[in-house]
Design a protein around this motif. Structure first.
Motif, PDB file in Angstrom:
ATOM      1  N   ALA A 131      76.470  43.693  25.134  1.00  0.00           N
ATOM      2  CA  ALA A 131      77.973  44.452  25.097  1.00  0.00           C
ATOM      3  C   ALA A 131      78.820  43.784  25.891  1.00  0.00           C
ATOM      4  O   ALA A 131      79.970  43.609  25.730  1.00  0.00           O
ATOM      5  CB  ALA A 131      77.550  45.890  25.540  1.00  0.00           C
ATOM      6  N   SER A 132      78.329  42.807  26.977  1.00  0.00           N
ATOM      7  CA  SER A 132      79.401  42.365  27.724  1.00  0.00           C
ATOM      8  C   SER A 132      79.624  40.830  27.410  1.00  0.00           C
ATOM      9  O   SER A 132      80.343  40.256  28.180  1.00  0.00           O
ATOM     10  CB  SER A 132      78.920  42.245  29.156  1.00  0.00           C
ATOM     11  N   GLY A 133      79.087  40.417  26.270  1.00  0.00           N
ATOM     12  CA  GLY A 133      79.212  39.197  25.462  1.00  0.00           C
ATOM     13  C   GLY A 133      78.493  38.013  26.052  1.00  0.00           C
ATOM     14  O   GLY A 133      78.688  36.928  25.612  1.00  0.00           O
TER      15      GLY A 133
ATOM     16  N   THR B 256      72.550  46.988  20.728  1.00  0.00           N
ATOM     17  CA  THR B 256      73.007  47.944  21.724  1.00  0.00           C
ATOM     18  C   THR B 256      73.484  49.522  20.847  1.00  0.00           C
ATOM     19  O   THR B 256      73.595  49.364  19.364  1.00  0.00           O
ATOM     20  CB  THR B 256      74.282  47.606  22.395  1.00  0.00           C
ATOM     21  N   ALA B 257      73.163  50.367  21.232  1.00  0.00           N
ATOM     22  CA  ALA B 257      73.803  51.584  20.733  1.00  0.00           C
ATOM     23  C   ALA B 257      75.332  51.719  20.553  1.00  0.00           C
ATOM     24  O   ALA B 257      75.929  51.718  21.874  1.00  0.00           O
ATOM     25  CB  ALA B 257      73.303  52.682  21.520  1.00  0.00           C
TER      26      ALA B 257
ATOM     27  N   ALA C 119      82.604  54.148  23.713  1.00  0.00           N
ATOM     28  CA  ALA C 119      82.911  53.737  25.046  1.00  0.00           C
ATOM     29  C   ALA C 119      82.640  52.204  25.150  1.00  0.00           C
ATOM     30  O   ALA C 119      83.082  51.564  26.039  1.00  0.00           O
ATOM     31  CB  ALA C 119      81.993  54.396  26.148  1.00  0.00           C
ATOM     32  N   ASN C 120      81.951  51.758  24.175  1.00  0.00           N
ATOM     33  CA  ASN C 120      81.485  50.212  24.425  1.00  0.00           C
ATOM     34  C   ASN C 120      81.740  49.510  23.149  1.00  0.00           C
ATOM     35  O   ASN C 120      81.250  48.287  23.008  1.00  0.00           O
ATOM     36  CB  ASN C 120      79.702  50.116  24.570  1.00  0.00           C
ATOM     37  N   VAL C 121      82.820  49.784  22.382  1.00  0.00           N
ATOM     38  CA  VAL C 121      83.272  49.028  21.329  1.00  0.00           C
ATOM     39  C   VAL C 121      84.466  48.037  22.148  1.00  0.00           C
ATOM     40  O   VAL C 121      85.622  48.423  22.221  1.00  0.00           O
ATOM     41  CB  VAL C 121      83.984  49.728  20.239  1.00  0.00           C
TER      42      VAL C 121
ATOM     43  N   ALA D 194      79.723  57.178  12.869  1.00  0.00           N
ATOM     44  CA  ALA D 194      78.408  57.256  13.316  1.00  0.00           C
ATOM     45  C   ALA D 194      78.226  56.659  14.449  1.00  0.00           C
ATOM     46  O   ALA D 194      79.133  55.912  14.796  1.00  0.00           O
ATOM     47  CB  ALA D 194      77.505  56.829  12.030  1.00  0.00           C
ATOM     48  N   GLN D 195      76.885  56.674  15.144  1.00  0.00           N
ATOM     49  CA  GLN D 195      76.543  55.643  16.097  1.00  0.00           C
ATOM     50  C   GLN D 195      75.352  55.028  15.976  1.00  0.00           C
ATOM     51  O   GLN D 195      74.050  55.029  16.613  1.00  0.00           O
ATOM     52  CB  GLN D 195      76.553  56.782  17.516  1.00  0.00           C
ATOM     53  N   PRO D 196      75.337  53.930  15.067  1.00  0.00           N
ATOM     54  CA  PRO D 196      74.306  53.125  14.853  1.00  0.00           C
ATOM     55  C   PRO D 196      74.067  52.145  15.883  1.00  0.00           C
ATOM     56  O   PRO D 196      74.766  51.939  17.058  1.00  0.00           O
ATOM     57  CB  PRO D 196      74.780  52.219  13.445  1.00  0.00           C
ATOM     58  N   SER D 197      73.035  51.417  15.798  1.00  0.00           N
ATOM     59  CA  SER D 197      72.664  50.269  16.777  1.00  0.00           C
ATOM     60  C   SER D 197      73.650  49.103  16.113  1.00  0.00           C
ATOM     61  O   SER D 197      74.056  49.066  15.022  1.00  0.00           O
ATOM     62  CB  SER D 197      71.215  50.028  16.630  1.00  0.00           C
ATOM     63  N   ALA D 198      73.844  48.107  17.077  1.00  0.00           N
ATOM     64  CA  ALA D 198      74.796  47.008  16.565  1.00  0.00           C
ATOM     65  C   ALA D 198      74.500  45.831  17.473  1.00  0.00           C
ATOM     66  O   ALA D 198      73.966  45.792  18.664  1.00  0.00           O
ATOM     67  CB  ALA D 198      76.292  47.528  16.705  1.00  0.00           C
ATOM     68  N   ALA D 199      74.996  44.780  17.013  1.00  0.00           N
ATOM     69  CA  ALA D 199      74.813  43.466  17.681  1.00  0.00           C
ATOM     70  C   ALA D 199      76.233  42.582  17.085  1.00  0.00           C
ATOM     71  O   ALA D 199      76.133  42.314  15.956  1.00  0.00           O
ATOM     72  CB  ALA D 199      73.523  42.778  17.600  1.00  0.00           C
TER      73      ALA D 199
END
Length: 189
Positions: free
Chosen positions: A43-45, A76-77, A81-83, A96-101
């Motif tokens: 999430a922090s790159g 990450t979920a 807040a973390n986009v 929705a709140q999927p897992s992502a990468a």
């Protein structure tokens, strides 16, 4: 002395259930041990998992990002807040709140020519730009629409997604299927 390589034409082809392909050419002098790679990042790159890596041969390359999901540790979920994607400004809403990468591209000099990144090989982030915006690639575990201020709206389907994000007075997000992107590789000294 810094070497700056530019004008890397990249074509993205996205198909349902198929690999995402990135092809292109590099103008300028490229050391023979240069590789381009795509990494799932935190999430922090920070690079977490090398998804794909290919050598630059005679100033050309072709990356095929496999349709398989990144490893669980690279996901990450996704929540409002973390986009921290290009062009996203608060407030953020999601269907929705999927897992992502997120996938970011890097170059490195494969000093031992073993075809993979090793600890001693410095990663340099590669900036991908379309004709009018930044190319953005992300994997999601399920379909989701992300909306943010200034008109940002991205509709993602399960798997890898590629977009061009144009930031101006409004933010325009368009699926990137066929097109040309300029990529700058700053290889440093």
């Amino acid at each position: 002395m810094k070497m700056r390589l530019w004008s890397l034409a990249a074509a993205f082809l996205v198909g349902s259930g198929s690999a995402l392909t990135v092809t292109g050419s590099v103008s300028g002098s490229v050391p023979g041990d240069t590789r381009l790679s795509g990494w799932a990042v935190s999430a922090s790159g920070q690079p977490v998992q090398e998804i794909v890596s290919v050598p630059v041969n005679a100033g050309r390359f072709q990356l095929e990002i496999p349709p398989a999901p990144p490893s669980f540790r690279a996901q990450t979920a996704l929540n409002a807040a973390n986009v921290a994607w290009p062009g996203v400004l608060d407030p953020v809403s999601m269907s929705a709140q999927p897992s992502a990468a997120e996938l970011k591209f890097f170059s490195y000099r494969d000093a031992n020519r073993n075809g993979q990144h090793d600890e001693a090989e410095t990663l340099r982030e590669v900036t991908l730009r379309g004709a009018r915006g930044t190319l953005f690639v992300v994997w999601v575990g399920s379909d989701v629409t992300v909306k943010a201020s200034r008109g940002y709206q991205a509709t993602l389907t399960r798997g890898w997604n590629a977009f061009v994000v144009e930031v101006g007075r409004a933010v325009k997000v368009a699926p990137f299927v066929d097109g040309v992107a300029a990529v700058t590789l700053d290889l440093g000294r």
